[in-house]
Scaffold this active site. Structure first.
Site, short mmCIF file in Angstrom:
data_model
loop_
_atom_site.label_atom_id
_atom_site.label_comp_id
_atom_site.label_asym_id
_atom_site.label_seq_id
_atom_site.Cartn_x
_atom_site.Cartn_y
_atom_site.Cartn_z
N ASP A 1 23.65 45.25 35.06
CA ASP A 1 24.86 46.79 34.55
C ASP A 1 24.48 47.53 35.37
OD1 ASP A 1 25.80 43.51 36.68
OD2 ASP A 1 27.29 43.49 34.66
N LYS B 1 30.17 37.05 30.51
CA LYS B 1 28.82 37.70 29.83
C LYS B 1 29.44 37.79 28.74
CE LYS B 1 28.30 40.02 34.03
NZ LYS B 1 29.17 40.90 34.83
P1 NAP Z 1 37.80 42.20 33.66
O1 NAP Z 1 36.56 42.46 32.71
O2 NAP Z 1 38.04 41.72 34.07
O3 NAP Z 1 38.49 44.08 33.87
C1 NAP Z 1 39.53 43.63 34.66
C2 NAP Z 1 39.87 45.63 35.63
O4 NAP Z 1 40.83 45.60 36.30
C3 NAP Z 1 40.60 45.97 33.86
O5 NAP Z 1 40.56 46.70 33.37
C4 NAP Z 1 42.12 45.56 34.77
O6 NAP Z 1 42.61 46.22 33.60
C5 NAP Z 1 41.76 45.43 35.44
N1 NAP Z 1 42.96 44.97 36.42
C6 NAP Z 1 43.25 43.80 36.93
N2 NAP Z 1 44.09 43.54 37.80
C7 NAP Z 1 44.48 45.33 37.79
C8 NAP Z 1 46.30 45.71 38.40
N3 NAP Z 1 46.32 44.77 38.74
N4 NAP Z 1 46.50 47.13 37.73
C9 NAP Z 1 45.45 47.79 37.27
N5 NAP Z 1 44.21 47.09 36.77
C10 NAP Z 1 43.93 46.57 37.13
O7 NAP Z 1 36.58 42.57 35.07
P2 NAP Z 1 35.29 43.24 34.78
O8 NAP Z 1 33.87 42.38 35.14
O9 NAP Z 1 34.93 45.02 34.73
O10 NAP Z 1 34.78 43.51 36.76
C11 NAP Z 1 35.51 43.83 37.36
C12 NAP Z 1 35.17 44.83 38.99
O11 NAP Z 1 34.16 45.03 38.80
C13 NAP Z 1 35.06 42.88 39.47
O12 NAP Z 1 35.23 43.31 41.47
C14 NAP Z 1 33.38 42.82 39.98
O13 NAP Z 1 33.32 42.31 40.86
C15 NAP Z 1 32.98 44.13 39.95
N6 NAP Z 1 31.78 43.71 39.04
C16 NAP Z 1 30.57 44.66 40.89
C17 NAP Z 1 29.24 44.50 39.91
C18 NAP Z 1 28.07 44.65 41.23
O14 NAP Z 1 27.38 44.76 40.91
N7 NAP Z 1 28.54 45.59 42.43
C19 NAP Z 1 29.35 44.07 39.20
C20 NAP Z 1 29.64 43.74 37.53
C21 NAP Z 1 31.03 44.27 38.30
P3 NAP Z 1 43.22 46.01 31.91
O15 NAP Z 1 42.64 46.59 30.85
O16 NAP Z 1 44.69 46.37 31.80
O17 NAP Z 1 43.93 44.43 32.53
#
Ligand code: NAP
Length: 272
Positions: A106, A71
């Site tokens: 989003d 993104k």
């Molecule tokens: P991202 O940028 O990769 O961020 C991942 C987040 O998860 C970070 O805060 C990371 O913590 C945390 N995390 C990952 N593994 C972890 C673990 N084992 N223990 C604790 N924290 C952990 O991903 P993103 O783009 O923000 O997306 C996050 C989620 O939102 C995804 O599942 C995505 O599918 C969902 N989402 C849904 C929609 C929807 O329309 N429903 C839209 C957008 C996103 P650290 O910073 O410490 O690594």
């Protein structure tokens, strides 16, 4: 030339991974419902091809979405970025209008989903968010726009949460904290981490230690998610990320085509 069949207009989801995505099913059902000759497909895309693919697809009359981890790359590729893209540094929808245009759906989609689970607007509410990645950034920005009373962020890497807060101007009503310091009552607790995507993941929040009136998980799955199951078992209203997904998809559709998206058809595809 007459008699030459034309190809459907191409719309694409660019990201990695993309195989699990519900977006192709949602958009293709919407195209069929409105009799639009278009096809939406998911393309596993390396970072160095994101900008050029966006440009080719959009300039040929189509458009698409961008998902993690691209993104930020998509935001940098735009000729015309919306205010939300500029503020969040993230673009998840693109199209062509005198150059490559992009927006971030989003933010509005999160707000619609949060208001549905809270049962009211977010203004004056207290929100807890777990996570500090791209989705959390949209959550924080939406909460600021909605003028929440307070927003607490917890994240595995505290520094990343601090950086997210600083990047949005370090607002006084946004606080980075940790799971042991939660004493407030929250109107809604939000999971914006990836925890819940895999069966073996721990819960992102221990609901026994969080005083929340409702729970919104941005992760989605066919039968809900472990956090949603736990919240409902505790008697709380809870939703997974499917409403946010559909609201974001509908907003994308409207950016591309300038017509109202067939939301009922799109909701049906995800089982809502
Ligand atoms: P991202 O940028 O990769 O961020 C991942 C987040 O998860 C970070 O805060 C990371 O913590 C945390 N995390 C990952 N593994 C972890 C673990 N084992 N223990 C604790 N924290 C952990 O991903 P993103 O783009 O923000 O997306 C996050 C989620 O939102 C995804 O599942 C995505 O599918 C969902 N989402 C849904 C929609 C929807 O329309 N429903 C839209 C957008 C996103 P650290 O910073 O410490 O690594």
């Amino acid at each position: 030339m007459t008699g030459v069949p034309s190809l459907p207009t191409l719309y694409a989801l660019l990201g990695d991974p993309v195989l699990h995505s519900l977006s192709p099913a949602i958009h293709n059902a919407a195209f069929r419902a409105l009799d639009i000759d278009a096809n939406y497909t998911a393309l596993k895309t390396p970072a160095d091809l994101v900008g050029s693919l966006m440009r080719e697809i959009a300039a040929s009359g189509g458009g698409g979405n961008v998902t993690l981890p691209h993104k930020g790359e998509a935001a940098r590729a735009l000729d015309h970025a919306s205010d939300v893209v500029t503020a969040t540094g993230a673009c998840n929808v693109f199209w062509w209008d005198d150059g490559l245009c992009g927006d971030n759906t989003d933010v509005g989609a999160f707000r619609a989903a949060a208001e549905a689970v809270v049962g009211a607007g977010l203004q004056g509410r207290r929100v807890l968010t777990v996570g500090a990645g791209g989705a959390a950034r949209a959550v924080v920005y939406a909460c600021l726009q909605a003028e929440v009373e307070a927003l607490d962020i917890i994240n595995r890497s505290r520094e990343r949460a601090e950086s997210l807060r600083r990047g949005l101007g370090a607002p006084a009503n946004v606080r980075v904290t940790d799971p042991d310091r939660l004493s407030e009552a929250y109107d809604v607790a939000v999971n914006a981490t990836t925890l819940g995507l895999r069966d073996t993941d721990p819960l992102p929040l221990d609901l026994a230690r969080v005083n929340a009136k409702a729970v919104l998980d941005l992760v989605y799955g066919p039968g809900g998610t472990p956090l949603v199951t736990a919240a409902r078992a505790a008697g709380l209203p809870a939703e997974d990320g499917r409403r946010m997904l559909v609201e974001g998809a509908a907003a994308s559709f409207e950016r591309w085509l300038g017509v109202e998206a067939p939301r009922a058809v799109m909701y049906e595809v995800v089982g809502l």
